[in-house]
Design a protein around this motif. Sequence first.
Motif, short mmCIF file in Angstrom:
data_model
loop_
_atom_site.label_atom_id
_atom_site.label_comp_id
_atom_site.label_asym_id
_atom_site.label_seq_id
_atom_site.Cartn_x
_atom_site.Cartn_y
_atom_site.Cartn_z
N PRO A 29 -4.19 -5.66 20.22
CA PRO A 29 -2.91 -5.28 20.84
C PRO A 29 -2.61 -3.79 20.69
CG PRO A 29 -2.64 -7.27 19.54
CD PRO A 29 -4.02 -6.77 19.26
N GLN A 30 -3.04 -3.21 19.60
CA GLN A 30 -2.79 -1.77 19.42
C GLN A 30 -3.76 -0.92 20.23
OE1 GLN A 30 -1.77 -0.35 15.40
NE2 GLN A 30 -2.11 -2.44 14.71
N GLU A 80 -6.99 -3.27 6.21
CA GLU A 80 -6.74 -3.64 4.80
C GLU A 80 -5.50 -4.50 4.67
OE1 GLU A 80 -6.54 -0.05 2.56
OE2 GLU A 80 -8.64 -0.18 2.00
N ALA A 81 -4.43 -4.10 5.39
CA ALA A 81 -3.19 -4.87 5.31
C ALA A 81 -3.43 -6.29 5.81
CB ALA A 81 -2.10 -4.20 6.13
N ALA A 82 -4.14 -6.41 6.92
CA ALA A 82 -4.42 -7.73 7.48
C ALA A 82 -5.28 -8.54 6.51
CB ALA A 82 -5.11 -7.60 8.83
N PHE A 105 0.82 -1.21 0.00
CA PHE A 105 0.00 0.00 0.00
C PHE A 105 0.85 1.27 0.00
CE2 PHE A 105 -2.27 -3.40 2.05
CZ PHE A 105 -3.55 -3.31 1.54
N HIS A 142 2.98 -2.40 16.26
CA HIS A 142 3.34 -3.03 17.54
C HIS A 142 4.25 -4.23 17.35
CE1 HIS A 142 -0.02 -5.20 15.91
NE2 HIS A 142 0.03 -6.12 16.83
N GLY A 201 -6.05 1.32 7.19
CA GLY A 201 -5.00 0.56 6.51
C GLY A 201 -4.57 -0.68 7.27
N GLN A 202 -4.73 -0.65 8.60
CA GLN A 202 -4.38 -1.83 9.39
C GLN A 202 -5.29 -3.00 9.04
OE1 GLN A 202 -1.79 -2.19 11.88
NE2 GLN A 202 -1.10 -0.44 10.70
N ASN A 214 1.28 0.58 5.87
CA ASN A 214 0.39 -0.19 6.74
C ASN A 214 1.08 -1.32 7.47
OD1 ASN A 214 -1.54 1.49 5.73
ND2 ASN A 214 -2.52 -0.03 4.43
N LYS A 255 -4.96 -10.40 16.76
CA LYS A 255 -3.51 -10.31 16.58
C LYS A 255 -3.06 -8.89 16.23
CE LYS A 255 -2.66 -14.72 16.95
NZ LYS A 255 -1.71 -15.30 17.90
N ILE A 256 -3.94 -8.13 15.61
CA ILE A 256 -3.48 -6.84 15.08
C ILE A 256 -4.22 -5.67 15.71
CG2 ILE A 256 -3.42 -5.44 12.97
CD1 ILE A 256 -2.93 -8.34 11.62
N GLN A 293 -8.81 -13.30 13.48
CA GLN A 293 -7.35 -13.18 13.62
C GLN A 293 -6.92 -11.72 13.60
OE1 GLN A 293 -6.28 -15.54 10.21
NE2 GLN A 293 -5.68 -17.29 11.45
N PHE A 321 2.39 -3.24 10.82
CA PHE A 321 1.79 -3.34 12.14
C PHE A 321 2.75 -2.70 13.14
CE2 PHE A 321 0.28 -7.32 9.90
CZ PHE A 321 -0.87 -6.71 9.43
#
Lengths: 257, 262
Positions: B179-180, B160-162, A100, A108, B157-158, A104, B175-176, B171, A106
């Motif tokens: 935690p944030q 979308e990326a996942a 992207f 953490h 975007g988080q 993007n 997982k994503i 998941q 992660f």
Amino acid sequence: MAAPQATSAPAWTPDQPIIRVKDVHKSFGSFQVLKGMSMDVKKGEAICIIGPSGSGKSTLIRCMNALVDITEGSITVENQEVNDPNLDKLKLRRKVGMVFQQYNLFPHKTALQNVMMAPINVLKQDKKEVEERAHALLKKVRLTGKENNYPGELSGGQQQRVAIARSLAMRPDIMLFDEVTAALDPETVKEVLVTIRELAEEGMTCLLVTHEMKFARDVADHIYFTDKGVIVEHAPPEEFFDNPKDERTRTFLGQIL
Amino acid sequence: MIAFAILMVAQVANGQAPAGDAPAAPVSEATTTAPATPLTVVLKWAPLLLKGFIFNIVISVASMALGTITGLLLGLGQISQRKWVAKLSWFFTQFFRNSPWLVLLFFAMFMIPFQITIGSVTIPLPDWFKAIIGFSLPVMANVSELLRGAIRSLPSGQWEAAESLAFTRTQTIWKIILPQCVKRMLPPWMNLYSLITMATVLASIVGVGEMLTLTAQVHAAEGGRPELFAPLYGFAGLCFFAYCWPISKLTQRLERRFNVKT
């Protein structure tokens, strides 16, 4: 490369187009973004899609891994119909990697963990084997030594290369790049483009939405020019840049070159 | 004498009573029947009152724990893709978030039976247990809303990326996304804890033997003398301040640190 798959679609063979886009329409509400786009992509090809903002090029590649549903028409990826309510989106996305504009990553997770997450969680692969592969991938994108850095500690170009490695860790057959250098500082654009170029030269099927004309000219096998939701013209790079046929293409290239 | 008492009251209430001076003045005037000074009264009852305060803390910790667990579930319910789950979770969140805490406490006190019988076993449900439930309700609603807000504050975007890495929604959340959210939720969550700790004194209204209840009883036991009012309640106020103020400072520090880092 293509793993045997249990689908009702006829098995895909590498001599067929790996992606087939046929008369794809997409509307967001009453706004028509795609007004009938078609293209065939052969395995191993590098395709650049260029065009003014809002012409639908990003939407088009987002349809290819079902991030965006299409309203009408057909997209097949390795003979798998994407415009199918029963589509196994997850299975499709394992074959199609995507990078992207905003990376993007992660935030953490470290660079290494970013690369390892999907194979471990999605493909349930062995952690040790994945870790070795992740190290190799980070080496490939020239980020050895940054394994334990968090995304916030990396430059834009470095983050984008981690994002590429993260997608590659899923061993996709196709890579989609959505304006991946648009948010980068000029001096880091090159390092990302070099990485993509190597991928293309290794035979990865690559589709790029980009504004990097020089890169498109050097690397692409075929160039598509989109405007207002349609493909205005497509040609190999020499022909496209040296002898554009459509008036809109000429205007666009005149503005940008 | 009266002037002195008022002065003492003011000093104790401000938490500045000089311990050394206290016995000096009254002793000279004291007869065998003279009432004890406010400070000696407070000191005499302090162990009991502090026990009550510990009870307040127990109630606050327990209701925070219970409310956090149920609140996280409710918050996840709010972002559920099942429409009716999301609607229902939204409704409960809004209902309990916009009700006075005292009303929720009464609600828990009078809706929950004083004992439940399962087969041949009878489990009594004491008042303090019901108070914990009562306080956990607003905690639940607020945590639910905190979680929803934290999730919404993450860039799309988080997701979308996942998604494009073939993560399932579950998941992705575990997982994503979650935690944030922890980091984003921690400061307001600690704030909420402070508030609920201070609100535990409401339990005195429904007769739970916490610090404020004991303070009132002590006051009555000392003859309900008006000059004891401020020192005794001032002592209670001081205990809460000493407990909640550091939490509030820590919250501010965390907020600053997280803001700088992300």
